[in-house]
Motif scaffolding. Structure first.
Motif, PDB file in Angstrom:
ATOM      1  N   ALA A 106      49.946   7.858 -13.500  1.00 44.08           N
ATOM      2  CA  ALA A 106      48.896   6.857 -13.369  1.00 44.08           C
ATOM      3  C   ALA A 106      48.806   5.591 -14.135  1.00 44.08           C
ATOM      4  N   LYS A 107      48.083   4.916 -13.628  1.00 49.15           N
ATOM      5  CA  LYS A 107      47.895   3.721 -14.513  1.00 49.15           C
ATOM      6  C   LYS A 107      46.211   3.343 -14.848  1.00 49.15           C
ATOM      7  N   ILE A 108      45.981   2.733 -15.922  1.00 49.21           N
ATOM      8  CA  ILE A 108      44.543   2.470 -16.218  1.00 49.21           C
ATOM      9  C   ILE A 108      44.198   1.355 -15.258  1.00 49.21           C
ATOM     10  N   PHE A 109      42.842   1.693 -14.547  1.00 50.06           N
ATOM     11  CA  PHE A 109      42.363   1.018 -13.426  1.00 50.06           C
ATOM     12  C   PHE A 109      41.332   0.031 -14.125  1.00 50.06           C
ATOM     13  N   LYS A 110      40.429   0.528 -15.179  1.00 48.30           N
ATOM     14  CA  LYS A 110      39.334  -0.399 -15.482  1.00 48.30           C
ATOM     15  C   LYS A 110      39.079   0.132 -16.920  1.00 48.30           C
ATOM     16  N   ILE A 111      38.866  -0.836 -17.951  1.00 47.36           N
ATOM     17  CA  ILE A 111      38.095  -0.406 -19.276  1.00 47.36           C
ATOM     18  C   ILE A 111      36.688  -0.851 -19.124  1.00 47.36           C
ATOM     19  N   TYR A 112      35.712  -0.044 -19.616  1.00 49.17           N
ATOM     20  CA  TYR A 112      34.362  -0.500 -19.360  1.00 49.17           C
ATOM     21  C   TYR A 112      33.992  -1.229 -20.558  1.00 49.17           C
ATOM     22  N   PRO A 113      33.093  -2.228 -20.566  1.00 49.80           N
ATOM     23  CA  PRO A 113      32.519  -3.184 -21.477  1.00 49.80           C
ATOM     24  C   PRO A 113      31.655  -2.497 -22.406  1.00 49.80           C
ATOM     25  N   ILE A 114      31.125  -1.359 -22.550  1.00 49.58           N
ATOM     26  CA  ILE A 114      30.413  -0.916 -23.544  1.00 49.58           C
ATOM     27  C   ILE A 114      30.793   0.304 -24.696  1.00 49.58           C
ATOM     28  N   VAL A 115      30.678   0.249 -25.768  1.00 47.67           N
ATOM     29  CA  VAL A 115      30.923   1.201 -26.720  1.00 47.67           C
ATOM     30  C   VAL A 115      29.786   2.137 -26.775  1.00 47.67           C
ATOM     31  N   ASP A 116      30.018   3.448 -26.901  1.00 45.12           N
ATOM     32  CA  ASP A 116      29.256   4.427 -27.125  1.00 45.12           C
ATOM     33  C   ASP A 116      28.901   4.527 -28.581  1.00 45.12           C
ATOM     34  N   THR A 117      27.457   4.079 -28.791  1.00 45.33           N
ATOM     35  CA  THR A 117      27.330   3.948 -30.476  1.00 45.33           C
ATOM     36  C   THR A 117      27.575   5.410 -31.040  1.00 45.33           C
ATOM     37  N   LYS A 118      27.368   6.497 -30.357  1.00 52.47           N
ATOM     38  CA  LYS A 118      27.381   7.750 -31.116  1.00 52.47           C
ATOM     39  C   LYS A 118      28.769   8.304 -31.267  1.00 52.47           C
ATOM     40  N   THR A 119      29.786   8.010 -30.157  1.00 54.89           N
ATOM     41  CA  THR A 119      31.224   8.462 -30.599  1.00 54.89           C
ATOM     42  C   THR A 119      32.220   7.467 -31.067  1.00 54.89           C
ATOM     43  N   ARG A 166      42.487   5.558 -11.718  1.00 56.12           N
ATOM     44  CA  ARG A 166      42.572   5.922 -10.424  1.00 56.12           C
ATOM     45  C   ARG A 166      44.066   6.838 -10.125  1.00 56.12           C
ATOM     46  N   ILE A 167      43.825   7.716  -9.322  1.00 60.25           N
ATOM     47  CA  ILE A 167      44.956   8.696  -9.094  1.00 60.25           C
ATOM     48  C   ILE A 167      45.089   8.520  -7.589  1.00 60.25           C
ATOM     49  N   LYS A 168      46.276   8.313  -6.871  1.00 66.67           N
ATOM     50  CA  LYS A 168      46.368   8.299  -5.532  1.00 66.67           C
ATOM     51  C   LYS A 168      46.758   9.980  -4.971  1.00 66.67           C
ATOM     52  N   ASN A 169      46.115  10.142  -3.933  1.00 71.72           N
ATOM     53  CA  ASN A 169      45.892  11.381  -3.532  1.00 71.72           C
ATOM     54  C   ASN A 169      46.224  11.722  -1.972  1.00 71.72           C
ATOM     55  N   PRO A 170      46.999  11.370  -1.370  1.00 71.73           N
ATOM     56  CA  PRO A 170      47.517  10.779  -0.110  1.00 71.73           C
ATOM     57  C   PRO A 170      47.429  12.337   0.392  1.00 71.73           C
ATOM     58  N   ASN A 171      47.827  13.262   0.256  1.00 71.62           N
ATOM     59  CA  ASN A 171      47.945  14.689   0.605  1.00 71.62           C
ATOM     60  C   ASN A 171      46.641  15.518   0.770  1.00 71.62           C
ATOM     61  N   GLY A 172      45.701  15.059  -0.085  1.00 71.06           N
ATOM     62  CA  GLY A 172      44.407  15.521  -0.211  1.00 71.06           C
ATOM     63  C   GLY A 172      44.634  17.025  -1.210  1.00 71.06           C
ATOM     64  N   LEU A 173      45.675  16.979  -2.009  1.00 71.20           N
ATOM     65  CA  LEU A 173      46.193  18.150  -2.848  1.00 71.20           C
ATOM     66  C   LEU A 173      45.086  18.246  -4.069  1.00 71.20           C
ATOM     67  N   LEU A 174      44.775  17.148  -4.520  1.00 75.06           N
ATOM     68  CA  LEU A 174      43.706  17.291  -5.682  1.00 75.06           C
ATOM     69  C   LEU A 174      42.070  17.144  -5.220  1.00 75.06           C
ATOM     70  N   LYS A 175      41.457  17.867  -5.828  1.00 72.62           N
ATOM     71  CA  LYS A 175      39.847  18.048  -5.369  1.00 72.62           C
ATOM     72  C   LYS A 175      39.141  17.509  -6.500  1.00 72.62           C
ATOM     73  N   PRO A 176      37.871  16.788  -5.946  1.00 73.59           N
ATOM     74  CA  PRO A 176      37.141  16.120  -7.119  1.00 73.59           C
ATOM     75  C   PRO A 176      36.479  17.404  -7.840  1.00 73.59           C
ATOM     76  N   GLY A 177      36.292  17.313  -9.009  1.00 69.70           N
ATOM     77  CA  GLY A 177      35.972  18.311 -10.037  1.00 69.70           C
ATOM     78  C   GLY A 177      36.922  19.166 -10.601  1.00 69.70           C
ATOM     79  N   PHE A 178      38.198  18.790 -10.299  1.00 71.42           N
ATOM     80  CA  PHE A 178      39.513  19.572 -11.073  1.00 71.42           C
ATOM     81  C   PHE A 178      39.413  19.122 -12.478  1.00 71.42           C
ATOM     82  N   TYR A 179      39.849  20.023 -13.219  1.00 65.66           N
ATOM     83  CA  TYR A 179      39.979  19.821 -14.648  1.00 65.66           C
ATOM     84  C   TYR A 179      41.379  19.161 -14.822  1.00 65.66           C
TER      85      TYR A 179
END
Length: 197
Positions: free
Chosen positions: A104-117, A125-138
């Motif tokens: 896949a490719k990077i879609f977006k880089i968020y503008p805020i840095v987490d000050t703790k980490t 973003r991952i294309k999933n035309p066949n619905g093989l991937l499910k939300p929540g997969f590791y």
């Protein structure tokens, strides 16, 4: 004439009742603002619904979103001069449960840095035309941005974050004395950090 007038009034009353039923039937038809599938049903058939109460959870799975955290020191490797993701960076994804490898490719880089980490959230973003991937997969995401020959690992519990100074500190024991030292770290996993400097 009185009976005719009464009959006409009853007909109008019946027509009004029919119109009211038609309006109520129209209100029972629910249209989703987006295409997708029902993931969760919050109510059962025949239940009363209050205004604004959720009925269904609709999801789209043709494209899935993966958020990963990248160390701020590695941002220059994946970001161009305008703060956007470089198009040349390819992300290798491994989904263990399906024994699948995807790219896949990077879609977006968020503008805020987490000050703790000291990390920045990156959206893939991952294309999933066949619905093989499910939300929540590791999913494991890998991309080569910088290789280090050696790394110093430290337990997460050993690092204390100072909210006021926005710095990470560790206690160092040397010559029978304990002193505080500032460290910059990179998250390795849930239990360990890499000391960058």
């Amino acid at each position: 004439l009185a009976q005719v007038s009464l009959s006409e009034a009853k007909v109008k009353e019946a027509e009004a009742a029919i119109d009211e039923v038609i309006v109520k039937i129209a209100e029972t038809q629910i249209h989703s603002p987006m295409q997708g599938m029902v993931a969760v049903r919050y109510l059962h058939k025949g239940a009363m619904v209050k205004s604004g109460q959720p009925i269904f959870k609709i999801i789209r799975t043709n494209v899935l979103k993966l958020i990963i955290n990248v160390d701020e020191n590695d941002l220059t490797e994946i970001m161009d001069d305008k703060g956007r993701a470089k198009k040349t960076i390819k992300v290798n994804l491994v989904i263990e449960s399906l024994k699948k490898k995807l790219t896949a490719k990077i879609f977006k880089i968020y503008p805020i840095v987490d000050t703790k980490t000291r990390t920045v959230s990156v959206e893939i973003r991952i294309k999933n035309p066949n619905g093989l991937l499910k939300p929540g997969f590791y999913c494991q995401a890998e991309f080569d941005i910088r290789k280090k020959k050696e790394a110093l690992f430290i337990p997460v519990k050993a690092v204390k974050f100072d909210e006021v100074q926005q710095k990470n500190w560790v206690q160092v024991f040397d010559n029978k004395k304990v002193t505080l030292k500032e460290v910059k770290t990179l998250k390795y996993d849930e239990d360990e950090l890499i000391v960058v400097s």
